[in-house]
Each structure stands twice: as structure tokens, then as C-alpha cells.
Design a protein around this motif. Structure first.
Motif, mmCIF file in Angstrom:
data_model
loop_
_atom_site.group_PDB
_atom_site.id
_atom_site.type_symbol
_atom_site.label_atom_id
_atom_site.label_comp_id
_atom_site.label_asym_id
_atom_site.label_seq_id
_atom_site.Cartn_x
_atom_site.Cartn_y
_atom_site.Cartn_z
ATOM 1 N N GLY A 103 -23.885 21.526 40.609
ATOM 2 C CA GLY A 103 -23.484 22.759 41.269
ATOM 3 C C GLY A 103 -23.590 23.947 40.351
ATOM 4 O O GLY A 103 -24.439 23.994 39.475
ATOM 5 N N GLY A 104 -22.687 24.894 40.509
ATOM 6 C CA GLY A 104 -22.759 26.163 39.802
ATOM 7 C C GLY A 104 -22.242 26.141 38.374
ATOM 8 O O GLY A 104 -22.321 27.152 37.679
ATOM 9 N N PHE A 105 -21.714 25.027 37.921
ATOM 10 C CA PHE A 105 -21.259 24.906 36.535
ATOM 11 C C PHE A 105 -21.516 23.474 36.097
ATOM 12 O O PHE A 105 -21.966 22.647 36.885
ATOM 13 C CB PHE A 105 -19.782 25.324 36.388
ATOM 14 N N ASP A 106 -21.232 23.169 34.825
ATOM 15 C CA ASP A 106 -21.617 21.869 34.269
ATOM 16 C C ASP A 106 -20.505 20.823 34.247
ATOM 17 O O ASP A 106 -20.751 19.645 34.479
ATOM 18 C CB ASP A 106 -22.154 22.056 32.847
ATOM 19 N N TYR A 107 -19.282 21.247 33.930
ATOM 20 C CA TYR A 107 -18.168 20.308 33.803
ATOM 21 C C TYR A 107 -16.939 20.865 34.506
ATOM 22 O O TYR A 107 -16.711 22.084 34.521
ATOM 23 C CB TYR A 107 -17.794 20.079 32.330
ATOM 24 N N LEU A 108 -16.146 19.948 35.042
ATOM 25 C CA LEU A 108 -14.830 20.299 35.555
ATOM 26 C C LEU A 108 -13.821 19.563 34.698
ATOM 27 O O LEU A 108 -13.830 18.330 34.630
ATOM 28 C CB LEU A 108 -14.671 19.910 37.027
ATOM 29 N N VAL A 109 -12.979 20.338 34.030
ATOM 30 C CA VAL A 109 -11.991 19.787 33.115
ATOM 31 C C VAL A 109 -10.622 19.873 33.775
ATOM 32 O O VAL A 109 -10.262 20.902 34.345
ATOM 33 C CB VAL A 109 -11.981 20.599 31.786
ATOM 34 N N LYS A 110 -9.875 18.793 33.690
ATOM 35 C CA LYS A 110 -8.500 18.747 34.194
ATOM 36 C C LYS A 110 -7.608 18.553 32.980
ATOM 37 O O LYS A 110 -7.801 17.603 32.211
ATOM 38 C CB LYS A 110 -8.349 17.586 35.179
ATOM 39 N N GLU A 138 -19.215 29.827 29.281
ATOM 40 C CA GLU A 138 -18.359 30.531 30.227
ATOM 41 C C GLU A 138 -17.360 29.551 30.823
ATOM 42 O O GLU A 138 -17.665 28.371 31.015
ATOM 43 C CB GLU A 138 -19.248 31.099 31.334
ATOM 44 N N THR A 139 -16.146 30.030 31.104
ATOM 45 C CA THR A 139 -15.140 29.195 31.761
ATOM 46 C C THR A 139 -14.466 29.981 32.883
ATOM 47 O O THR A 139 -14.411 31.208 32.846
ATOM 48 C CB THR A 139 -14.041 28.736 30.777
ATOM 49 N N HIS A 140 -13.983 29.249 33.867
ATOM 50 C CA HIS A 140 -13.142 29.806 34.931
ATOM 51 C C HIS A 140 -11.994 28.826 35.102
ATOM 52 O O HIS A 140 -12.221 27.624 35.240
ATOM 53 C CB HIS A 140 -13.907 29.948 36.245
ATOM 54 N N THR A 141 -10.781 29.347 35.094
ATOM 55 C CA THR A 141 -9.594 28.497 35.143
ATOM 56 C C THR A 141 -8.857 28.663 36.450
ATOM 57 O O THR A 141 -8.731 29.776 36.977
ATOM 58 C CB THR A 141 -8.651 28.850 33.976
ATOM 59 N N TYR A 142 -8.336 27.557 36.938
ATOM 60 C CA TYR A 142 -7.515 27.536 38.143
ATOM 61 C C TYR A 142 -6.238 26.784 37.806
ATOM 62 O O TYR A 142 -6.282 25.608 37.431
ATOM 63 C CB TYR A 142 -8.251 26.831 39.292
ATOM 64 N N ALA A 143 -5.103 27.464 37.927
ATOM 65 C CA ALA A 143 -3.812 26.834 37.662
ATOM 66 C C ALA A 143 -3.279 26.254 38.972
ATOM 67 O O ALA A 143 -3.274 26.929 40.003
ATOM 68 C CB ALA A 143 -2.828 27.851 37.097
#
Length: 153
Positions: free
Chosen positions: A103-110, A135-140
Motif C-alpha cells: 500500500g501507501g507505506f512500507d511497515y505498520l508498527v504497533k 517518513e512516519t504517521h502515528t495513530y494513538a
């Protein structure tokens, strides 16, 4: 899944619900002798259907109440960059899951941290120094709607 019969599936369901069930309780619930239930459970472990039995901890009680999800985009996608990123993630205890995604980014980190006040430190100390991070985007997370979901068996 071809070699799982109804009893195996029942055992897997019961153990997912409560991994502390005794062999005697499991045997009674699925209609087997304790020896038969024990042999099936050993087979389910040896064949890799059951990977581990562990306690599910309350994150807030151990000082890790805040759950964050971080989209990570790498500066370029090459095998050596992926390898270095993965190796670094494995060394970061705050990161509890990391998925390479399409998709639009490479990794999803939890990750789990104490609270959002500690997030800036976590971001600067752990996430941004990871190899190749562009680049990062964070969701709390503000509510866990479906915690510790069981796998459908």
C-alpha cells in the motif's frame, strides 16, 4: 487445516479461551479420556497449530497503557534496507508487532508506551533512528473495540 477434526478444533477453541484449562477439563469437554486429550494436545503443539501458551497482561497495570500504530515509509525499498529495518525492530522492546504491508507505506508498527507524554521520547529514541526511515504517521488508540480476539476455528 485438512488434518483437524472436530475434536481438534474444539480443543483449539477451548485452549484459546483459557490456556490454563487442565487436561482433565479439556478431556471432559470434548468427550475423550485424559490420555487421549493429552496426546492430541501434544500433537497440536508438535504440528505447530499451537505455538505457545502465555498470560495476557493488562498493559495499564505494567505501565504501558498507551497503544500507538505507526505507519513507516522507508527512503528506498531494497532487500538490505528491509533486513536492517527488521533487525532493528526486533531489538526494540516497545514494539510489540511490526508488519510489512502493501500500500501507501512500507511497515505498520504497533507499540506500547506509558502515555502520550512519553511518545516524543519513544519516537526520537526508537522509531526515527530505525534504518531507512523517511517518513512516519502515528495513530494513538483511544479505545480498544475488540481486544485479544480469538481466531475463528
Amino acid at each position: 487445516m485438512d488434518n483437524l477434526d472436530g475434536i481438534d478444533r474444539s480443543l483449539l477453541r477451548l485452549l484459546q479461551e483459557d490456556g490454563r484449562r487442565t487436561t482433565l477439563d479439556l478431556a471432559r469437554r470434548v468427550g475423550l479420556s485424559p490420555t487421549g486429550a493429552s496426546q492430541r494436545i501434544k500433537r497440536l503443539f508438535s504440528e505447530g497449530f499451537i505455538r505457545a501458551v502465555r498470560a495476557v497482561l493488562d498493559p495499564a497495570r505494567i505501565g504501558q497503557a498507551q497503544l500507538v500504530f505507526i505507519e513507516v515509509r522507508l527512503d528506498h525499498t531494497a532487500p538490505h534496507v528491509f533486513d536492517r529495518f527488521a533487525e532493528a525492530v526486533l531489538r526494540a522492546p516497545e514494539i510489540i508487532e511490526c508488519h510489512m504491508v502493501a500500500g501507501g507505506f512500507d511497515y505498520l508498527v504497533k507499540a506500547r508506551i506509558a502515555d502520550m507524554a512519553m511518545f516524543q521520547d519513544f519516537l526520537q529514541r526508537v522509531i526515527l533512528p530505525l534504518p531507512g526511515v523517511r517518513e512516519t504517521h502515528t495513530y494513538a488508540s483511544i479505545a480498544n473495540v475488540k481486544p485479544d480476539a480469538l481466531l475463528p476455528i
